[in-house]
Design a protein around this motif. Structure first.
Motif, PDB file in Angstrom:
ATOM      1  N   ALA A 242      -6.675  -5.291   2.690  1.00 27.52           N
ATOM      2  CA  ALA A 242      -6.768  -3.853   2.953  1.00 27.52           C
ATOM      3  C   ALA A 242      -5.450  -3.164   2.629  1.00 27.52           C
ATOM      4  O   ALA A 242      -5.408  -2.088   2.011  1.00 27.52           O
ATOM      5  N   ASN A 243      -4.305  -3.809   3.062  1.00 27.74           N
ATOM      6  CA  ASN A 243      -2.989  -3.237   2.754  1.00 27.74           C
ATOM      7  C   ASN A 243      -2.748  -3.181   1.252  1.00 27.74           C
ATOM      8  O   ASN A 243      -2.166  -2.218   0.727  1.00 27.74           O
ATOM      9  N   ASN A 245      -4.994  -2.951  -1.039  1.00 28.31           N
ATOM     10  CA  ASN A 245      -5.801  -1.863  -1.588  1.00 28.31           C
ATOM     11  C   ASN A 245      -5.118  -0.517  -1.378  1.00 28.31           C
ATOM     12  O   ASN A 245      -5.121   0.357  -2.262  1.00 28.31           O
ATOM     13  N   LYS A 246      -4.484  -0.340  -0.175  1.00 28.90           N
ATOM     14  CA  LYS A 246      -3.760   0.900   0.084  1.00 28.90           C
ATOM     15  C   LYS A 246      -2.580   1.054  -0.879  1.00 28.90           C
ATOM     16  O   LYS A 246      -2.312   2.146  -1.408  1.00 28.90           O
ATOM     17  N   ALA A 247      -1.827  -0.076  -1.090  1.00 31.87           N
ATOM     18  CA  ALA A 247      -0.687  -0.016  -2.005  1.00 31.87           C
ATOM     19  C   ALA A 247      -1.135   0.324  -3.416  1.00 31.87           C
ATOM     20  O   ALA A 247      -0.482   1.087  -4.142  1.00 31.87           O
ATOM     21  N   ALA A 249      -3.736   2.037  -4.201  1.00 30.57           N
ATOM     22  CA  ALA A 249      -4.108   3.461  -4.218  1.00 30.57           C
ATOM     23  C   ALA A 249      -2.867   4.348  -4.322  1.00 30.57           C
ATOM     24  O   ALA A 249      -2.838   5.331  -5.074  1.00 30.57           O
ATOM     25  N   SER A 250      -1.774   3.968  -3.543  1.00 27.17           N
ATOM     26  CA  SER A 250      -0.532   4.746  -3.605  1.00 27.17           C
ATOM     27  C   SER A 250       0.081   4.674  -4.992  1.00 27.17           C
ATOM     28  O   SER A 250       0.571   5.669  -5.538  1.00 27.17           O
ATOM     29  N   GLN A 252      -1.458   4.188  -7.728  1.00 25.06           N
ATOM     30  CA  GLN A 252      -2.272   4.990  -8.634  1.00 25.06           C
ATOM     31  C   GLN A 252      -1.922   6.473  -8.522  1.00 25.06           C
ATOM     32  O   GLN A 252      -1.825   7.196  -9.521  1.00 25.06           O
ATOM     33  N   LYS A 253      -1.719   6.924  -7.259  1.00 26.64           N
ATOM     34  CA  LYS A 253      -1.319   8.327  -7.077  1.00 26.64           C
ATOM     35  C   LYS A 253       0.029   8.602  -7.719  1.00 26.64           C
ATOM     36  O   LYS A 253       0.250   9.639  -8.352  1.00 26.64           O
TER      37      LYS A 253
END
Length: 322
Positions: A242-243, A245-247, A249-250, A252-253
């Protein structure tokens, strides 16, 4: 004269009585024959054991006799047998005839069977009677009986027996017999060797049993380990994923933001590449020329001192030669 007349009278009376008896016998024979029904049977097989006067049975019950046996002239492959049966015998549609032996005497009989209840009797049709009844009496179809089946299959059976005999003869040749004897001898040796190795085989089987038990225990432990691994994956790896996936996503932003910044800076970069870069090139060239000039001045100072920068270089004194 009276004695002779008496003898003539007695002889005439006897002759009259004999004639009456003959007429009565003929009448009785006609009456009996008119009470019987005649049928023809065409057998496509040998009729061994059948003769004129042979019995005819319906479902095992004596019902008549054979009246005539002859070849079927239109097709000699068939044998025509005419039979007479009693008036009350139900020769109906579905009735068939076959030849069956009686005991082991070689005598056969005509067997009738297969009448269907409420079926019409077998008779000559009113139309085209010559084709269905070529000899003026109805035809009973045939079926292959036990004797007929044996006789018809006898050639094939003999051929198969001959083939089997030839194959057995080839199998039991001298060479094959020697091979079979060698195989049996080797089998005996192998049996003796196995008997001698009996204790070792038993020990091997025991060890194999122990190894199988250990393998079962190991498999159980592997199952427990797999369960533990699944639990660890469920408890630890899933939060880490999950972490991650968050990284992702960040990141990608951030990449999207960087892409936007590059898009905004693209006009300035184009101007820098068109104006500033040529000016920087000219500046580098001027600096190179200035560096070469400074290098020349430094070299003059090294050779002539600081005065060489103000006046010209002093020539050496000339002394004429004597």
């Amino acid at each position: 004269m009276e004695t002779r007349s008496n003898h003539v009278l007695v002889g005439a009376v006897v002759l009259i009585l004999l004639a009456v008896l003959a007429l009565f016998i003929v009448w009785l024979a006609r009456v009996n024959s008119s009470a019987d029904k005649e049928y023809d049977i065409l057998f496509k097989q040998a009729v061994d054991g059948i003769a004129k006067g042979s019995p005819v049975a319906f479902s095992g019950v004596p019902s008549g006799q054979v009246k005539e046996i002859a070849l079927f002239r239109p097709d000699p492959e068939f044998v025509r047998v005419r039979i007479t049966v009693n008036q009350d015998v139900p020769i109906l549609q579905g009735t068939t005839a076959s030849i069956q032996g009686i005991g082991f005497t070689g005598v056969s009989q005509i067997s009738l069977d297969g009448a269907v209840k409420d079926a019409p009797p077998i008779a000559c049709p009113s139309e085209n009677a010559s084709a269905s009844c070529p000899f003026g009496v109805p035809l009973i179809p045939t079926r292959t009986g036990g004797l007929g089946a044996i006789l018809s299959s006898a050639p094939q059976l003999l051929e198969r027996l001959t083939t089997l005999t030839e194959r057995l003869t080839g199998l039991l040749s001298d060479r094959n017999q020697n091979s079979i004897a060698a195989i049996l001898e080797n089998t005996g040796r192998l049996t003796d060797a196995l008997a001698d190795r009996g204790p070792e085989i038993a020990a091997t089987l025991a060890e194999t049993r122990i190894a199988i038990q250990r393998a079962g225990v190991a498999a159980e432990q592997i199952g427990q380990l797999a369960g533990t691994t699944n639990q660890v994956l469920a408890n630890d790896v899933q939060p880490a994923m999950a972490n991650l996936n968050k990284a992702i996503a960040s990141a990608q932003k951030s990449a999207e933001s960087l892409d936007g910044a590059i898009t905004d800076a693209r006009p300035g970069l184009q101007a820098f590449s068109k104006q500033t870069i040529p000016e920087v090139g000219q500046l580098v060239q001027d600096l190179r020329q200035m560096t070469e000039a400074l290098s020349a001045v430094a070299e003059r100072v090294n050779r002539g001192g600081a005065g060489s920068l103000v006046g010209s270089q002093k020539l050496p004194d000339y002394e004429p030669a004597n």
